[in-house]
Design an enzyme around this catalytic site. Structure first.
Site, mmCIF file in Angstrom:
data_model
loop_
_atom_site.group_PDB
_atom_site.id
_atom_site.type_symbol
_atom_site.label_atom_id
_atom_site.label_comp_id
_atom_site.label_asym_id
_atom_site.label_seq_id
_atom_site.Cartn_x
_atom_site.Cartn_y
_atom_site.Cartn_z
ATOM 1 C CB CYS A 136 -0.987 -0.002 1.162
ATOM 2 S SG CYS A 136 -0.240 0.015 2.815
ATOM 3 C CG HIS A 194 -4.829 1.058 3.497
ATOM 4 N ND1 HIS A 194 -4.037 0.370 2.602
ATOM 5 C CD2 HIS A 194 -5.776 1.682 2.751
ATOM 6 C CE1 HIS A 194 -4.487 0.564 1.383
ATOM 7 N NE2 HIS A 194 -5.544 1.366 1.444
ATOM 8 C CG ASP A 217 -6.698 2.957 -1.523
ATOM 9 O OD1 ASP A 217 -5.569 2.595 -1.915
ATOM 10 O OD2 ASP A 217 -7.201 2.530 -0.468
#
Length: 226
Positions: A136, A194, A217
């Site tokens: 991530c 995250h 994202d």
């Protein structure tokens, strides 16, 4: 800098940080042990042609080139295209392939990356095959570079004890039988952390109250609008 642009940011300190700064810190780890990783964005290095090629390789362009090119002045649209292209999970020549478990022996361990430039250059050198591997914070770091390079103010956001709500009922569900044993039914989960992005632009489609930081994202979790 131009007040008529959708991405206009009138705070000079924020322009220095979210448009011009080529170096940053990404926070990872867990809520009890937060680690700060240095990251080199390098958005003013020789990357513009790579970023423009990224737009040309997208599924959006291949499906409707005229429509795609006509919308490249819209940061909402560009953000969606780039968030798709940063990962290689859509078979669209994306930049990074994600991997979260198993051996990284034959390719780069995600924890060893410390900047976007080498990743983007490797993607070009390998004829636009996904670079292995990313997680991530790597997806977010590279996406920040590309969006800043294309003129969209962008920052990273880290969240700890990060809930991943798969069925979209706004809760994290756990199931147990009558004996109190956990049942592996729900795909909901909670991650140590995250990292994602926010980009700054106005939202004429939603109204003035929605202007400002917009969530994007690039980590391949759930498909967005298919």
């Amino acid at each position: 800098w131009f007040s008529g642009d959708d991405v206009y940011m009138n705070n000079e300190n924020e322009r220095q940080e979210y448009v011009l700064n080529e170096n940053g810190i990404i926070f990872v780890g867990n809520a009890k042990y937060i680690e700060a990783r240095g990251w080199y964005y390098g958005q003013f290095q020789d990357l513009l042609n790579i970023c423009l090629t990224m737009l040309d390789l997208s599924l959006y362009y291949r499906q409707d080139p005229a429509m795609d090119v006509s919308r490249r002045g819209d940061p909402k649209y560009v953000g969606r295209v780039i968030s798709s292209m940063i990962n290689g999970n859509d078979n669209d020549n994306g930049v990074l392939l994600g991997k979260w478990q198993g051996s990284f022996h034959s390719h780069e361990n995600p924890s060893r990356w410390d900047g976007s430039v080498v990743i983007l250059q490797k993607w070009r050198q390998d004829n636009y095959k996904p670079v292995q591997y990313g997680q991530c914070w790597v997806f977010a770091g590279v996406m920040c570079t590309v969006l800043r390079c294309l003129g969209i103010p962008t920052r990273l956001v880290s969240n700890f004890n990060s809930a991943h709500d798969v069925d979209r009922n706004l809760s994290i569900d756990k199931y147990y039988d009558s004996s109190g044993r956990s049942l592996n039914i729900s795909k909901d989960s909670t991650w140590d952390y995250h990292v994602w992005n926010e980009s700054w632009f106005i939202r004429p489609d939603l109204g003035r109250s929605y202007n400002g930081w917009q969530v994007l994202d690039a980590t391949p979790q759930e498909q967005s609008k298919g």
